[in-house]
Design an enzyme around this catalytic site. Sequence first.
Site, PDB file in Angstrom:
ATOM      1  N   LYS A  50       0.833  -1.054   0.019  1.00  0.00           N
ATOM      2  CA  LYS A  50      -0.149  -0.046   0.052  1.00  0.00           C
ATOM      3  C   LYS A  50       0.916   1.218   0.009  1.00  0.00           C
ATOM      4  O   LYS A  50       0.402   2.318  -0.813  1.00  0.00           O
ATOM      5  CB  LYS A  50      -1.098  -0.016   1.101  1.00  0.00           C
ATOM      6  CG  LYS A  50      -1.899  -0.959   1.193  1.00  0.00           C
ATOM      7  CD  LYS A  50      -2.984  -1.128   2.517  1.00  0.00           C
ATOM      8  CE  LYS A  50      -2.329  -1.678   3.484  1.00  0.00           C
ATOM      9  NZ  LYS A  50      -2.058  -3.200   3.548  1.00  0.00           N
ATOM     10  N   THR A  51       1.812   1.193   0.773  1.00  0.00           N
ATOM     11  CA  THR A  51       2.835   2.383   0.807  1.00  0.00           C
ATOM     12  C   THR A  51       3.801   2.723  -0.494  1.00  0.00           C
ATOM     13  O   THR A  51       3.769   3.804  -0.765  1.00  0.00           O
ATOM     14  CB  THR A  51       3.685   2.178   2.195  1.00  0.00           C
ATOM     15  OG1 THR A  51       3.087   2.003   3.416  1.00  0.00           O
ATOM     16  CG2 THR A  51       4.598   3.606   2.360  1.00  0.00           C
ATOM     17  N   ASP A  95      -1.448   6.549   6.222  1.00  0.00           N
ATOM     18  CA  ASP A  95      -1.358   5.015   6.692  1.00  0.00           C
ATOM     19  C   ASP A  95      -2.314   4.994   8.038  1.00  0.00           C
ATOM     20  O   ASP A  95      -2.428   5.801   8.825  1.00  0.00           O
ATOM     21  CB  ASP A  95       0.080   4.466   6.981  1.00  0.00           C
ATOM     22  CG  ASP A  95       0.168   3.116   6.738  1.00  0.00           C
ATOM     23  OD1 ASP A  95      -1.014   2.376   6.382  1.00  0.00           O
ATOM     24  OD2 ASP A  95       0.901   2.465   7.070  1.00  0.00           O
ATOM     25  N   THR A 144      -5.732  -1.498   7.127  1.00  0.00           N
ATOM     26  CA  THR A 144      -6.092  -3.057   7.383  1.00  0.00           C
ATOM     27  C   THR A 144      -7.451  -3.343   7.765  1.00  0.00           C
ATOM     28  O   THR A 144      -8.037  -4.468   7.829  1.00  0.00           O
ATOM     29  CB  THR A 144      -4.835  -3.636   8.043  1.00  0.00           C
ATOM     30  OG1 THR A 144      -5.170  -2.855   9.448  1.00  0.00           O
ATOM     31  CG2 THR A 144      -3.502  -3.491   7.783  1.00  0.00           C
ATOM     32  N   ARG A 203       6.516  -8.461   2.005  1.00  0.00           N
ATOM     33  CA  ARG A 203       7.323  -8.008   3.188  1.00  0.00           C
ATOM     34  C   ARG A 203       7.993  -9.122   4.035  1.00  0.00           C
ATOM     35  O   ARG A 203       9.048  -9.138   4.349  1.00  0.00           O
ATOM     36  CB  ARG A 203       6.560  -7.060   4.175  1.00  0.00           C
ATOM     37  CG  ARG A 203       7.425  -6.486   5.273  1.00  0.00           C
ATOM     38  CD  ARG A 203       6.288  -5.857   6.279  1.00  0.00           C
ATOM     39  NE  ARG A 203       5.584  -4.496   5.600  1.00  0.00           N
ATOM     40  CZ  ARG A 203       4.614  -3.712   6.046  1.00  0.00           C
ATOM     41  NH1 ARG A 203       4.133  -4.310   7.289  1.00  0.00           N
ATOM     42  NH2 ARG A 203       4.197  -2.873   5.318  1.00  0.00           N
TER      43      ARG A 203
END
Length: 320
Positions: A50-51, A95, A144, A203
């Site tokens: 997302k980032t 975020d 999330t 990640r």
Amino acid sequence: MSNPIRPKSLDEFIGQEQVKKSLRVFLDSARSRQQSLDHTLFYGPPGLGKTTLSSIIAYELSVHVKHITGPSLERVADLAAILIGLSKGDVLFIDEIHRLPKANEEILYSAMEDFKLPIVAGGGRSAHTIVIDLNPFTLIGATTRFGLISPPLRDRFGIVYHLELYSPDELREIILRDSKILGINIDDDAALVLGKRARGVPRIAIQLLRRVRDFAEVRNNAVITKDIVEETCKDLHIDSFGLNDLDRKYLNNLVKKFKCGPVGITTLATACGEDRGTLEDIIEPYLMKINFLLRTPKGRIATRKARQYLNINDDDSLFY
């Protein structure tokens, strides 16, 4: 300092093909009109990009991006200063936007719709509202917990994407790409095994790659092989499904203690000794993806595949 392995453009970004396909269209349209991209919301489990996608959008539009988190904006003045400081077309990435304080959320409404910032000046009878014109910008939110975003805020996003967990093959591509950047020598078979144990999350895949590199260096192995990956994962208590100790605790409670369910998430969280959000955001999405878990209106239910994983027969007396 920027992350050297983070992709800078859509062409470099691996996975999320449907998201990339439509996002290209919206970016091309925004560029042709010389206007800001519509406000965009990304939601899904952590670690899916997302980032990264927010930075890619800014790169593709040749504008700057400002990264902040919802909880860090404690005062209205903090958000107001950021909004006023944005240049035309800039991207503001928030975020954990579901954790944005209510007062800050409310000033976003007019900022997102009309690019105006109403500020109350003075106090008591002398209080009055000053409206500041903002430069057109794109707000990108990431969360999330999609259900925790208030409907008024959620409805102001013109583009909404749910990011899916990645396939092992997509993770293999990411591992091979990033290993070259990091100077890590890993063969294709080892990268695929690593991809299968990364829970569908880039990640986690890169974190595992770094740990496997450590094991290989200690053993003076020039190339990371499948055997080294399996040995490392064994030491980290990660099995062939990518499940760890917390996953197994969750499944054991659901299957053995609660007879496969249905059972409520709060009850499960208490039994596991974990925060409810950890189970909902980290544990359950992957268990659902590999068909170990069903989430129903009545509660969580373990599947036949989960029972087989724990070597429990369907006719065992534990079950209804």
